[in-house]
Design an enzyme around this catalytic site. Structure first.
Site, PDB file in Angstrom:
ATOM      1  CE  LYS A 195      -0.029  23.813  -5.492  1.00  0.00           C
ATOM      2  NZ  LYS A 195      -1.290  24.559  -5.261  1.00  0.00           N
ATOM      3  CG  PHE A 255       3.206  31.454   1.895  1.00  0.00           C
ATOM      4  CD1 PHE A 255       2.193  32.018   2.650  1.00  0.00           C
ATOM      5  CD2 PHE A 255       4.500  31.477   2.401  1.00  0.00           C
ATOM      6  CE1 PHE A 255       2.458  32.579   3.886  1.00  0.00           C
ATOM      7  CE2 PHE A 255       4.770  32.047   3.633  1.00  0.00           C
ATOM      8  CZ  PHE A 255       3.745  32.593   4.378  1.00  0.00           C
ATOM      9  CG  ASP A 256      -1.827  27.751  -3.280  1.00  0.00           C
ATOM     10  OD1 ASP A 256      -1.341  27.236  -4.287  1.00  0.00           O
ATOM     11  OD2 ASP A 256      -2.936  28.315  -3.270  1.00  0.00           O
ATOM     12  CE  LYS A 257       0.424  32.396  -8.845  1.00  0.00           C
ATOM     13  NZ  LYS A 257      -0.864  33.092  -9.156  1.00  0.00           N
TER      14      LYS A 257
END
Length: 632
Positions: A490, A313-315
């Site tokens: 990422k 998950f990206d925050k």
């Protein structure tokens, strides 16, 4: 041949409609008017029209040494023509065309947002000349080492280092963070970011395609190309099924010397239920997802989703709401309501994100006095006395500081907050506002559901500092946390996890997430995200509810299971027809009836997915939660 294939491909929908109308007219002629000649003629025409694109595709597949279902269907239809079963030829080709059209509808994707991303790349830069003047130049003609002037509101055109000035940069296009970054002398800036406040002189270190923003575009395009050749599930299966039926038909023909029987084997073995079964399951499953706010971009997406064992998950904007809000208020001196109202009224004069977060705390009118901005520190408001709102440096300079204030600021900062201090000139009012991006209210439940449904590893990636990322992760069942991640970082982590054997899904919402989304085995985008993130993704959560991810996972498993059931029903029907044929109980007519019944069964089975709904027992989910270890 190519032009004919293009014609049928471009007019696929029209041809399907025409054939459907002719089939209905043929059946009406036979059953209502008892006219067999029109019936046979219409069935013959439908069969011929339907056979042409299938036969051309079969020829193309044979050229590359692939015996596809198109080959079997072509032989079966030609065989049906030879033995005079025009109705069989017509129905088989119509079913095949319908299945192919339904499958195409679900697999269709658009990639226009990537072109939009390219358009967002900086085009012009203000280059500082030797005499101190500036000239506009195309970024493609700028060399590393040249100095660029960036004014408030402008887009930074190059990657570079600040050699003069300071300001607040919106870096969401690169790191996804909603919080403005205060950049000063010697710090790095990135192309594509926007200077919200201040003036900068930047020495270029990378330009054009070599910038971080340029590399984002490049990585997305490369990863998309690698994903564009996914085979259909049914074609992978046909690689084994088609040759088997052909061998059986050939053996039967050689042994019995009965050409009609061999052709009948091919006709009955023609996978009508197999052809229609998978698209029906696909359309029903995707329709169910759409009804519940989940957009699947094709049946292969569901097959990929059910295999996922790790989700990253990206925050910011994904697990969090994506914009700062006041999380804590510590009143050190004075009345709470009076301080909050006054601070909110003063901050209503500013467009700074932190100021806007405080301004939301009251609906009162704006501060009527004078408000002065102190660059890089905050604001001073003049009413019946002076009021100061800003960072610790401003308060220390104007009012002074104390141990309690320093400890409060340190405590709130450790919790991941950005700090705004309120102080009055007479020192009777003092408060500290902690502001941070808030966790989505459903995030904890959503991640618990994923754990309960078989996801083994949950990871958070953030462009923010590690401390802030870990603070968010401490409230969730997360296995790993990685902070200070650029888009390339990422994407690289995704590749590393894949190299370790994980099937990785990435969930993000911004342009900066695009490379990771494009490289993941499965990409999910929050519907409120950028067009690029939505375009690159395989699944879009339209309602912005993270709990939909678990539903998408369960629905994918259910849909693929339904596809497999339909394949099994189709194969069982063929096996039973063969047994009945060789035992003397099944002839062409009765075989056709059973054939059509099997098609009806797979359609009904597939349509069950439309009404499927998965309920999650939250009590059971929370009971299954185990402590997790955070890794920086």
């Amino acid at each position: 041949m190519v032009k004919i294939q293009q014609f049928f491909y471009q007019n696929k929908k029209t041809i399907l409609i025409v054939n459907t109308v002719m089939l209905l007219l043929a059946e009406a002629a036979k059953w209502l008017l008892e006219l067999m000649l029109p019936y046979q003629v219409l069935m013959f025409i439908v069969g011929v029209i339907g056979l042409i694109p299938i036969l051309l595709t079969a020829i193309s597949s044979l050229k590359v040494k692939l015996i596809s279902i198109d080959v079997l269907v072509s032989l079966a239809v030609i065989g049906a023509f030879i033995i005079g079963e025009f109705n069989e030829a017509a129905i088989v080709t119509w079913l095949f065309m319908l299945g192919d059209y339904l499958e195409e509808l679900t697999l269709k994707k658009t990639r226009s947002a990537v072109a939009d991303l390219t358009k967002m790349a900086p085009k012009i830069a203000l280059v500082i000349q030797p005499d101190g003047s500036t000239e506009e130049e195309d970024v493609d003609f700028i060399d590393p080492g040249e100095k660029i002037l960036v004014k408030a509101g402008d887009q930074v055109p190059v990657d570079g280092k600040i050699v003069a000035g300071n300001g607040y940069l919106n870096e969401a296009s690169v790191n996804g963070e909603s919080k403005l970054a205060n950049k000063t002398l010697g710090q790095q800036v990135y192309a594509g970011t926007i200077l919200e406040d201040g003036t900068l002189t930047v020495e270029a270190t990378a330009v054009g395609e070599d910038t971080t923003f340029g590399k984002i575009i490049e990585m997305v395009e490369e990863a998309q190309d690698s994903k564009s050749h996914v085979e259909k599930l049914i074609n992978r299966f046909s690689k084994y099924y088609t040759p088997l039926v052909l061998v059986i038909a050939l053996v039967v023909g050689l042994i019995t010397r009965d050409i009609k029987l061999a052709i009948t084997v091919m006709v009955l073995g023609c996978p009508g239920a197999l052809v229609i079964g998978v698209p029906v399951s696909t359309v029903a499953g995707i329709g169910n997802g759409a009804k519940n706010g989940i957009m699947f971009k094709g049946s292969q997406v569901m097959d990929q989703m059910r295999q996922v064992d790790e989700m990253i998950f990206d925050k910011t904007g994904t697990l969090t709401v994506g914009h700062p809000e006041v999380s804590q208020i510590e009143i050190l001196k004075g009345q709470r309501k009076e301080i909050i109202d006054l601070a909110a009224q003063i901050e209503a004069n500013s467009n700074h994100p932190l100021a806007q977060a405080i301004a939301k705390l009251t609906n009162s009118a704006q501060f009527s006095g004078k408000v002065q901005t102190v660059k890089g520190k905050g604001v001073i408001a003049y009413g019946n006395q002076a009021y100061y709102l800003g960072n610790l440096a401003l308060i220390k300079e104007e009012v002074g500081e104390n141990i309690q204030l320093k400890e409060t600021v340190a405590h709130l900062s450790k919790l991941g907050n950005s700090i705004v201090i309120f102080a009055s000139q007479d020192q009777t009012q003092l408060a500290v506002f902690g502001i941070k991006d808030q966790l989505r209210p459903e995030a904890k439940t959503a991640l618990e559901q994923l754990k309960a449904n078989g996801i083994k590893k949950l990871v958070i990636l953030s462009g923010d500092n590690k401390q802030t990322a870990q603070q968010i992760a401490s409230e969730l069942p997360i296995d790993e946390v990685h902070g200070e991640m650029l888009p390339a970082d990422k994407a690289e982590l995704v590749k590393q996890e894949q190299a370790q054997g994980h099937r990785v899904a990435f969930i993000g919402d911004g342009i900066n997430d695009s490379p990771a989304l494009a490289n993941a085995d499965l990409a999910l985008a929050i519907g409120s995200g950028t067009d690029v993130a939505v375009d690159v993704s395989d699944i879009v959560l339209v309602k912005n509810d993270l709990r939909q991810i678990a539903y998408a996972l369960v629905l994918s498993k259910k849909t693929v299971s339904n596809m497999n059931q339909n394949i099994f029903i189709a194969l069982l029907t063929v096996v039973l027809l063969f047994i009945g044929l060789f035992a003397g109980y099944v002839e062409m007519a009765s075989g056709m009836l059973i054939h059509e019944l099997s098609i009806l069964i797979v359609i009904i089975n597939g349509m069950r997915l439309i009404k499927f709904h998965q309920k999650v027992d939250h009590r059971q989910v929370f009971a299954q939660r185990k402590p997790v270890e955070l890794k920086a």
